[in-house]
Write a protein that holds these residues in place. Structure first.
Motif, short mmCIF file in Angstrom:
data_model
loop_
_atom_site.label_atom_id
_atom_site.label_comp_id
_atom_site.label_asym_id
_atom_site.label_seq_id
_atom_site.Cartn_x
_atom_site.Cartn_y
_atom_site.Cartn_z
N GLN A 100 67.69 45.77 16.62
CA GLN A 100 67.12 44.28 17.31
C GLN A 100 67.72 43.35 16.78
O GLN A 100 68.09 43.00 15.52
N ARG A 101 68.20 42.19 17.70
CA ARG A 101 69.14 41.20 16.83
C ARG A 101 69.06 39.96 16.52
O ARG A 101 68.17 39.75 15.69
N PHE A 102 67.62 40.28 17.03
CA PHE A 102 66.31 39.05 16.82
C PHE A 102 65.47 39.35 16.12
O PHE A 102 64.23 40.04 16.54
N VAL A 103 64.71 38.52 14.88
CA VAL A 103 63.31 39.35 14.02
C VAL A 103 62.47 37.99 14.18
O VAL A 103 63.22 36.75 13.36
N SER A 104 61.51 38.35 15.27
CA SER A 104 60.79 36.49 14.41
C SER A 104 61.01 36.43 12.72
O SER A 104 59.96 37.62 12.04
N ARG A 105 59.63 35.42 13.00
CA ARG A 105 58.95 35.49 11.86
C ARG A 105 58.25 35.68 10.94
O ARG A 105 58.11 36.00 10.03
N GLU A 106 57.02 36.05 12.17
CA GLU A 106 56.51 36.60 11.82
C GLU A 106 56.68 38.40 11.15
O GLU A 106 55.99 38.80 10.05
N GLU A 107 57.41 38.85 11.63
CA GLU A 107 57.97 40.66 11.91
C GLU A 107 58.57 40.45 10.11
O GLU A 107 58.79 41.09 9.37
N PHE A 108 59.40 39.36 10.15
CA PHE A 108 60.19 39.10 8.97
C PHE A 108 59.15 39.74 7.64
O PHE A 108 59.06 39.40 6.85
N ALA A 109 57.80 37.97 7.70
CA ALA A 109 57.31 38.01 6.48
C ALA A 109 56.47 39.06 6.02
O ALA A 109 56.26 39.50 5.13
N ARG A 110 56.20 39.47 7.54
CA ARG A 110 55.30 41.27 7.79
C ARG A 110 56.16 42.60 6.68
O ARG A 110 55.80 42.69 5.60
N ALA A 111 57.49 42.46 7.20
CA ALA A 111 57.84 42.97 6.47
C ALA A 111 59.07 43.00 5.14
O ALA A 111 59.03 43.64 4.23
N SER A 112 58.83 42.19 4.73
CA SER A 112 59.00 41.29 3.49
C SER A 112 57.82 41.84 2.53
O SER A 112 57.89 41.48 1.03
N ARG A 113 56.61 41.83 2.65
CA ARG A 113 55.20 41.79 1.74
C ARG A 113 55.65 42.78 0.70
O ARG A 113 55.00 43.21 0.21
N SER A 114 56.71 44.31 1.90
CA SER A 114 56.35 45.47 1.16
C SER A 114 57.88 45.82 0.28
O SER A 114 58.08 47.01 0.24
N MET A 115 57.95 44.91 0.42
CA MET A 115 59.98 44.82 -0.72
C MET A 115 59.29 44.15 -1.89
O MET A 115 58.88 43.86 -1.90
N PRO A 116 60.16 45.43 -2.97
CA PRO A 116 60.44 45.29 -3.96
C PRO A 116 60.50 44.10 -4.30
O PRO A 116 61.20 42.71 -3.99
N VAL A 117 59.93 42.83 -5.89
CA VAL A 117 60.61 41.68 -6.74
C VAL A 117 61.28 42.36 -6.75
O VAL A 117 62.04 43.05 -7.96
N VAL A 118 62.30 41.04 -7.12
CA VAL A 118 63.65 40.97 -7.39
C VAL A 118 63.42 39.94 -8.67
O VAL A 118 63.46 38.87 -8.52
N ASP A 119 64.24 40.50 -9.86
CA ASP A 119 64.26 39.60 -11.04
C ASP A 119 65.71 39.81 -11.14
O ASP A 119 66.60 40.32 -11.42
N PRO A 120 65.54 38.00 -11.19
CA PRO A 120 67.27 37.35 -10.92
C PRO A 120 68.00 37.40 -11.66
O PRO A 120 69.00 38.29 -12.24
N ASP A 121 67.26 37.41 -13.14
CA ASP A 121 67.99 37.53 -14.92
C ASP A 121 68.77 39.42 -14.47
O ASP A 121 69.91 39.32 -15.19
N LEU A 122 67.59 39.91 -14.14
CA LEU A 122 68.21 41.68 -13.95
C LEU A 122 69.52 41.99 -13.64
O LEU A 122 70.39 42.58 -13.55
#
Length: 91
Positions: free
Chosen positions: A47-69
């Motif tokens: 898919q070339r375009f991802v809607s804001r809603e779809e991005f937000a929905r997919a992002s909820r299942s992403m792991p939390v990233v510790d920036p220092d680590l």
């Protein structure tokens, strides 16, 4: 949605017709001796375009990233020195 069933023989004999149907988006369950042995389905197109809603929905299942680590991992894997690029290439 259920796939249409086609026998291995049908697939062999009507491959062009079946491949054209797959290209149009249809899927098939291939059978041998009356039992399913595989699926034939169209490839998902990127898919070339991802809607804001779809991005937000997919992002909820992403792991939390510790920036220092993350920075520590990057520093451990890559030489972050600012020396001369040509000099580093000659090492």
């Amino acid at each position: 949605m259920s796939n249409a069933e086609i026998s291995q023989r049908d697939l062999r004999m009507r491959s062009r017709e079946i491949m054209d149907a797959v290209e149009r988006g249809e899927s098939f369950t291939v059978t041998r001796d009356g039992r399913g042995i595989g699926e034939l389905a169209p490839l998902r197109r990127p898919q070339r375009f991802v809607s804001r809603e779809e991005f937000a929905r997919a992002s909820r299942s992403m792991p939390v990233v510790d920036p220092d680590l993350l920075r520590s991992d990057i520093d451990g894997a890559i030489d972050q020195g600012l020396g001369d690029a040509f000099e580093r290439a000659l090492r």
